[in-house]
Design a protein around this motif. Sequence first.
Motif, PDB file in Angstrom:
ATOM      1  N   SER A  14       0.816  -1.172  -0.046  1.00 15.21           N
ATOM      2  CA  SER A  14      -0.145   0.048   0.018  1.00 15.21           C
ATOM      3  C   SER A  14       0.890   1.363   0.140  1.00 15.21           C
ATOM      4  O   SER A  14       0.422   2.247  -0.759  1.00 15.21           O
ATOM      5  CB  SER A  14      -0.847   0.064   1.205  1.00 15.21           C
ATOM      6  N   SER A  36      -4.630  -8.601   4.788  1.00 18.23           N
ATOM      7  CA  SER A  36      -5.134  -7.232   4.645  1.00 18.23           C
ATOM      8  C   SER A  36      -6.299  -6.695   4.499  1.00 18.23           C
ATOM      9  O   SER A  36      -7.288  -7.544   4.276  1.00 18.23           O
ATOM     10  CB  SER A  36      -3.824  -6.663   3.336  1.00 18.23           C
ATOM     11  N   SER A  40      -7.028   0.006   2.846  1.00 17.67           N
ATOM     12  CA  SER A  40      -5.654   0.550   2.682  1.00 17.67           C
ATOM     13  C   SER A  40      -5.627   1.079   1.492  1.00 17.67           C
ATOM     14  O   SER A  40      -5.178   2.461   1.339  1.00 17.67           O
ATOM     15  CB  SER A  40      -4.514  -0.422   2.958  1.00 17.67           C
ATOM     16  N   ILE A 188      -2.223   5.382   6.126  1.00 14.56           N
ATOM     17  CA  ILE A 188      -1.978   4.247   6.129  1.00 14.56           C
ATOM     18  C   ILE A 188      -0.837   3.550   6.778  1.00 14.56           C
ATOM     19  O   ILE A 188       0.019   4.507   7.031  1.00 14.56           O
ATOM     20  CB  ILE A 188      -1.775   3.682   4.497  1.00 14.56           C
ATOM     21  N   TYR A 335      -7.504  -0.808  10.593  1.00 13.40           N
ATOM     22  CA  TYR A 335      -8.126  -0.372   9.294  1.00 13.40           C
ATOM     23  C   TYR A 335      -9.721  -0.617   9.790  1.00 13.40           C
ATOM     24  O   TYR A 335     -10.616   0.000   9.028  1.00 13.40           O
ATOM     25  CB  TYR A 335      -7.898  -1.053   8.117  1.00 13.40           C
TER      26      TYR A 335
END
Length: 336
Positions: A14, A36, A40, A188, A335
């Motif tokens: 990312s 993940s 992101s 991020i 996130y």
Amino acid sequence: MKILVSGATGYIGSHTVAELINAGFKVVAVDNLTNSSLESLKRVEKLFKCKIPFYRLDIRNKSALKKVFDKHSIEAVIHFAGLKSVNESILKPVEYYNNNLGGTFSLIEVMKEFNCKIFLFSSSASVYGNPQSIPIKENVPLSGSNPYSRSKIMIEQYLQDVFNTSDNYCLGILRYFNPIGAHKSGLIGEDPNDIPNNLIPFVSQVAIGKIKKLYIFGGDYETPDGTGIRDYIHVVDLAIGHIKALQVIMKKPQVLIANLGTGKGHSVLDVVKAFEKTSGRKIPFTIVDRRQGDIAISYADCNHANKVLNWKAKYKLDEMCEDAWRWQTLNPKGYN
Ligand code: NAD
Ligand code: UFG
């Protein structure tokens, strides 16, 4: 120029997508989201007010990959997708070899079919095993001590065999030291599942009060303060190293191998002190036995990367901790 990024929603992926967009490249992102979150990429889109085509797929699925190559004129691939935990690789070697080797084979085979000839690979300082000399140069013999690092060595060898025998191929193998920190925006950063294995995510979760204390693995190494020394590199410096490497390899067919580090070593206690200073929080710790497989000292000789890539890591440890702390405080649940 359109770049396919595998593992694009992961930690390093990312940040590299952000730097690619920043440098004017077009990105096509693929990831199976096993480690993940799509958030992101949404954050990168927000940062640059752009849309990034994303495909949720496993790169071992060649027919899914072919559809992406069919749809987009991909000129180069940056390959981050893989499983990355040393400990887990010892418990699940079959999964690690299958995913890391199988994913690379599939990508390369599809690239060949579509005549795409520029490839950058995420390797690791773990390919040096317990190095005989410090700082570590690229040309020392490689020695993996676990399935993860051996999978990286095997992939490096496979790629060199493939790229050396074919015409006009451009290959970059980048050996990362210890990436830490987060994007300056605080949008991020690193978002590990469960309890983190790596030092900085663990320390930041102690600082924020999620985990009670840090266990320092070993206080009896032959280092000035007895704790392990590593070459911590800011993830944004690392990402910029990829842009530089891409710009170098696409100029002419070649095989480029480079360490991406800062060339400086910091002990675990240095990291704890830097993080305490940055966060204004105390990091309680206990020194326990060494972690199996850890080595005393690892830091890079970066002369080759500095010269051939015209690149140098610019962030110091304090700033890496500051950025990791900003990410942690702005996103206490990652996130989610
Ligand atoms: P990460 O886990 O955050 O990112 C890897 C991404 O790949 C994840 O988003 C995961 O969902 C995806 N992925 C895994 N297998 C896949 C598959 N078969 N198909 C599609 N997607 C798949 O890890 P990271 O820290 O960003 O690491 C990126 C690369 O850099 C990895 O190859 C890793 O081995 C290498 N590396 C990482 C470090 C480190 O300390 N973070 C150090 C050296 C090398
Ligand atoms: N450490 C602790 N306590 C912890 C975690 C780590 O004391 O809870 C120590 C380790 O013993 C080591 C240092 O902090 O001395 C750094 O450990 P990390 O786990 O953060 O990183 P490693 O150097 O062990 O390995 C990392 C990645 C590997 C990669 C390697 C080189 O996890 O995948 O960097 O790039 F191969």
